[in-house]
Design an enzyme around this catalytic site. Structure first.
Site, mmCIF file in Angstrom:
data_model
loop_
_atom_site.group_PDB
_atom_site.id
_atom_site.type_symbol
_atom_site.label_atom_id
_atom_site.label_comp_id
_atom_site.label_asym_id
_atom_site.label_seq_id
_atom_site.Cartn_x
_atom_site.Cartn_y
_atom_site.Cartn_z
ATOM 1 N N GLY A 31 0.835 -1.200 0.000
ATOM 2 C CA GLY A 31 0.000 0.000 0.000
ATOM 3 C C GLY A 31 0.865 1.243 0.000
ATOM 4 O O GLY A 31 0.697 2.137 0.820
ATOM 5 N N GLU A 53 -2.710 0.688 -8.885
ATOM 6 C CA GLU A 53 -3.018 1.955 -9.531
ATOM 7 C C GLU A 53 -3.395 1.741 -10.996
ATOM 8 O O GLU A 53 -3.067 0.711 -11.594
ATOM 9 C CB GLU A 53 -1.815 2.901 -9.434
ATOM 10 N N ALA A 92 -2.801 -6.635 -3.948
ATOM 11 C CA ALA A 92 -2.030 -7.145 -2.806
ATOM 12 C C ALA A 92 -2.752 -8.268 -2.091
ATOM 13 O O ALA A 92 -2.117 -9.047 -1.365
ATOM 14 C CB ALA A 92 -1.747 -6.006 -1.824
ATOM 15 N N TYR A 135 -16.502 5.783 13.177
ATOM 16 C CA TYR A 135 -15.182 5.205 12.902
ATOM 17 C C TYR A 135 -14.832 4.112 13.918
ATOM 18 O O TYR A 135 -15.049 2.933 13.668
ATOM 19 C CB TYR A 135 -14.100 6.286 12.860
ATOM 20 N N LYS A 162 -10.398 -2.543 12.649
ATOM 21 C CA LYS A 162 -9.163 -2.128 13.317
ATOM 22 C C LYS A 162 -8.919 -2.954 14.578
ATOM 23 O O LYS A 162 -7.767 -3.281 14.906
ATOM 24 C CB LYS A 162 -9.223 -0.639 13.654
#
Length: 404
Positions: free
Chosen positions: A52, A79, A116, A243, A252
């Site tokens: 990344g 990309e 990835a 979040y 997370k």
């Protein structure tokens, strides 16, 4: 070669084209902003893999790794190339500029473009480590934000969502119209439903990070003392509902649990370490998509001004800790904390007061809007000082090819 004058065209925070010269200058500015090392390692330098590497904190990790830690190795991103109708993505041009910096610095950094999450990319990276870098990897930085991930084992494609958990969330947010005029609005986001949480965790949690470690360890490529860090964010109580307490927050939390599992395993087998690095707020292509984050970041800059720490300086500090230049400073959850400047009681109280007072009529006095609007444009190579935007620019910049 395609040359044309490029002007910013956008829908909200999403720009349709990117400016190659602006992206190049942006990366050069990041290099200048990264502190010089006390001394670089002797020889060719440690071997690092940055996953990344073309945007946000992953780009900062790449630039800081090159300059601050003298790394060589592999950088992976996903990309889009230029076409007849569109420029390449900004990350394409930033990657080309980073490759130029690496060559100038005498660092052998190979840039790969692809998914990835796929085992195809993992095999390509493993082959490169084996054949080009002596079969030893010293560091791995994981910084992947994606809307979806296909599980290589099952073939199932999971999609991540930005939703609160339990109930709908209504929050203030900052928007700009086509002329750049700001407004503060309230938006409501419905709660996660069905398997939204599980889907988001499958994309943004620690599963792919652990799969990378498993794959490289299975090939015998992790060096003694190998260290890995996944980049994360906690943020303010003002944005917690959407979040940290939302679907992304669940991902997370899974990432942090994965770090603890990997840390125990790597410590036992290699004398190594795995951590999450909790970074501070920044204007990134990922963060601008989250309701409320744009307003929060603009207000934070209004409070802190130049004391807001840019990503490349934060990541220079992370490299110092990973390489042993500075002591590894962990919180009670085993996380590296690069966000302490943001989350002090005084700073959060000041931002909260401005948040409460923020309306379309008052926002110009409360937030650093010029800075924020400029930062959004800079993500795509526009509004970068020193670039002549009236001049034609070549858009078909090639992807960097490694020297033999």
């Amino acid at each position: 070669m395609s040359k044309r004058v490029l002007t910013p065209r956008n829908r909200g925070f999403l720009f349709l084209d990117s400016h190659p010269a602006g992206c190049e200058r942006l990366v050069a500015d990041m290099w200048q902003d990264c502190p010089d090392p006390a001394e670089l390692p002797e020889g060719a330098g440690p071997v690092a893999l940055i996953i990344g590497s073309s945007a946000g904190y992953g780009l900062a990790a790449t630039v800081a790794g090159l300059k601050r830690a003298g790394v060589r190795g592999i950088a992976v991103s996903f990309e889009k190339a230029p076409t007849e109708r569109r420029t390449a993505t900004a990350g394409w041009y930033r990657t080309a500029a980073t490759a130029d910096l690496a060559r100038t610095a005498g660092r052998d950094l190979v840039f790969l473009n692809g998914d990835a999450f796929s085992d195809t990319m993992k095999n390509e990276v493993a082959d490169l480590i084996e054949q080009r870098f002596g079969g030893r990897l010293d560091y791995l930085i994981y910084s992947v934000a994606a809307p979806r991930r296909t599980d290589p084992d099952t073939g199932t494609t999971h999609a991540s969502v930005l939703k609160p958990i339990g109930r709908a969330n209504r929050t203030k947010t900052l928007v700009f119209d086509d002329r750049g005029v700001p407004a503060v609005r309230e938006v409501e986001t419905g709660p996660a439903e069905g398997d939204d949480v599980e889907q988001t965790v499958a994309v943004m949690g620690g599963a792919d990070w652990e799969r990378w470690i498993d794959h490289l360890a299975g090939r015998g490529l992790l060096g003694e003392g190998f260290a890995t860090a996944a980049l994360s964010y906690i943020g303010s109580p003002l944005t917690a509902a959407i979040y940290r307490q939302g679907t992304i927050g669940a991902a997370k939390a899974h990432l942090e649990a994965t770090a603890r599992t990997l840390n125990e395993r790597l410590g036992t087998t290699l004398g190594g370490r795995a951590v999450t690095s909790v970074n501070g707020a920044a204007v990134t292509q990922s963060s601008t998509a989250i309701p409320g984050i744009a307003l929060y970041t603009g207000l934070l800059r209004g409070v802190l001004g130049a004391d807001l720490v840019p990503p490349v300086q934060q990541l220079a500090a992370l490299w110092d800790q990973l390489t042993g230049t500075a002591p590894l400073a962990l919180d009670d959850e085993g996380r590296v904390r690069l966000d302490t400047w943001e989350l002090t009681d005084d700073v959060q109280a000041a931002v909260a007061g401005r948040w409460e007072a923020a309306t379309t009529d008052t926002i110009a006095a409360l937030a650093d809007l010029d800075w924020f609007h400029t930062e959004v444009q800079r993500l795509y190579g526009f509004a970068v000082p020193g670039v002549d935007y009236t001049a034609t620019v070549a858009t078909d910049v090639p992807w960097p090819v490694p020297t033999p």
